[in-house]
Design an enzyme around this catalytic site. Structure first.
Site, PDB file in Angstrom:
ATOM      1  CG  ASP A  88       3.683 -70.409 -36.862  1.00 46.54           C
ATOM      2  OD1 ASP A  88       4.328 -69.901 -36.107  1.00 46.54           O
ATOM      3  OD2 ASP A  88       2.860 -71.436 -36.565  1.00 46.54           O
ATOM      4  CD  GLN A 124       4.318 -74.911 -29.525  1.00 42.41           C
ATOM      5  OE1 GLN A 124       5.430 -74.684 -28.644  1.00 42.41           O
ATOM      6  NE2 GLN A 124       4.690 -74.955 -30.798  1.00 42.41           N
TER       7      GLN A 124
END
Ligand code: S3P
Length: 420
Positions: free
Chosen positions: A305, A160
């Site tokens: 994740d 990100q």
């Protein structure tokens, strides 16, 4: 929601579309391009946040079986943008808007408003951006400014943050280089290259040149390996369990979960590999895992994740397993070191939090019987419903609706609706 134990599992599932790729395909085409079609998009709460933000910036976007960008461009010179629960939306928007003309505010929900934003504010400010947060967090205020390129050593591996800097670098003077210690997912680099950006990758360093003229590209979104991880891990956790997930994205920056499943003793097959820049495959897993593991180092960004799900599987392997170098878990939708350890304990698993991960003392089975609160975190809801279904006594899940962030019909999608 009561989740009962499942004793047999043999399913073939088409993979949910990739969240990271959908965000980027919609955002980049809507910002830089003209008309484009995003086929097989993930329509989930997070991706709808990105679509909503791009519409508020002036793009015309139609949602049907595919997402169609009818008209792109950052047209509105002031906008209040709501990123909801989505860190990707907020952080990528910071990079996109820092060089845009106008004044913008980006807000998030309660969870996102607590997540660190200095990691994007600091490098963008060093490029000349006028960007500020509230104590380093959302709401973020951005007033477009002229930017200059930067050579930036990333303190944490984060796709990100890397993406935000590269997006700003596209419109900055000179070159912008981002250097990572361990490679994070590279969907931004791949998509920007397809759109005509001058972008070069050299190991863990990425350089983009300013002054790019980009064009729209139609995108076929691959399946999300982070979603595939749930049925595959479920099969891996069950004696005789079998799952095949079709059309899974196998970008090597995302496939760490497969390496861990193999190390734990599951039988993993990757077949029908197809595609070019973002390849897909059909992945089959047969259970059951039995060997404890240590997961850390450069593997972490490649399965960040999936760590709550990996933690669940380690409980099914007799012995001590360790997750380390994963301090990033603390700044996800929840503090996932804390929420994962608490959830495992609620299900009778012995686990302890460490500075940068956790230790799980596997006994080969999960007792179950307890109540787990997702705390609004989709990955905790999904990984712990797997833990309950793999347990001796099942359990109660509070906050299962959090799945809407990345897999809205998760419970019917994975279990066929039968056991919930
Ligand atoms: C994402 C990157 C990862 C991941 C998140 C999605 C992305 O975050 O945890 O779910 O789409 O770029 P970081 O790269 O910031 O760790």
């Amino acid at each position: 929601m009561e989740i009962k134990p499942v004793k047999a599992f043999d399913r073939r599932i088409i993979c949910k579309p990739d969240k990271s790729v959908t965000h980027r395909a919609v955002m980049f085409n809507a910002a830089f391009g003209g008309r484009a079609e995003v086929r097989n998009p993930l329509i989930s709460a997070d991706c709808l946040s990105t679509i909503d933000c791009m519409r508020r910036l002036g793009a015309q976007i139609e949602i049907g079986r595919s997402v169609r960008i009818l008209k792109g461009g950052i047209i509105n010179s002031s906008a209040s943008l709501e990123a909801g629960n989505s860190g990707t939306t907020m952080r990528l928007l910071c990079g996109l808007l820092a060089p845009a003309e106008g004044s913008f505010t980006v807000t998030g929900d309660e969870s996102l408003s607590q997540r660190p934003m200095n990691r994007v504010i600091a490098p963008l400010a060093a490029m000349g951006a006028k960007i500020s947060g509230k104590d380093g967090r959302a709401p973020i205020k951005i007033t477009g400014a002229s930017l200059r390129g930067i050579d930036y050593d990333m303190p944490v591996s984060s796709a990100q943050v890397k993406s935000a800097i590269l997006l700003a670098g596209l419109k900055a003077s000179g070159k912008t280089t981002v250097r990572e210690k361990a490679a994070s997912r590279d969907h931004t680099e791949i998509m920007l290259a397809a759109m005509g950006a001058k972008i070069a990758v050299d190991g863990k360093n990425v350089t983009v040149e300013g002054g790019n003229k980009l064009h729209a590209v139609d995108v076929d979104v691959c399946g999300d390996i982070s979603s595939a991880a749930y049925p595959l891990s479920f099969a891996a956790g069950l004696e005789g369990g079998k799952a095949t997930v079709e059309n899974v994205g196998i970008n090597p920056t995302r496939t760490g979960i497969l390496e861990v499943l193999i190390a734990m003793g599951a039988d993993v097959k990757v077949e029908n590999v197809r595609g070019a820049a973002e390849q897909t495959a059909d992945i089959s897993v047969r259970g059951k895992v039995s060997r404890p593991v240590t997961v850390g180092g450069e593997l972490i960004p490649r399965l960040i994740d999936e760590l709550p799900t990996i933690a669940v599987l380690t409980a099914l392997c007799e012995g001590e397993s360790v997750i380390k170098d994963a301090g990033e878990l603390k700044v996800k939708e929840t503090d996932r070191i804390e929420t994962t350890v608490n959830a495992l304990r609620a299900l009778g698993v012995e686990a302890e939090a460490t500075e940068d991960g956790m230790r799980i003392f596997g006994r080969g089975y999960i007792p179950g019987g307890g109540t787990v609160d997702s705390c609004g975190d989709h990955r905790i809801a999904m990984s712990m419903s797997i833990a309950m279904a793999l347990s001796e006594r099942g359990g109660t899940l509070v906050g299962g609706e959090a799945c809407a962030v990345s897999w809205p019909d998760f419970f019917t999608g994975i279990f066929g609706g039968g056991n919930v």
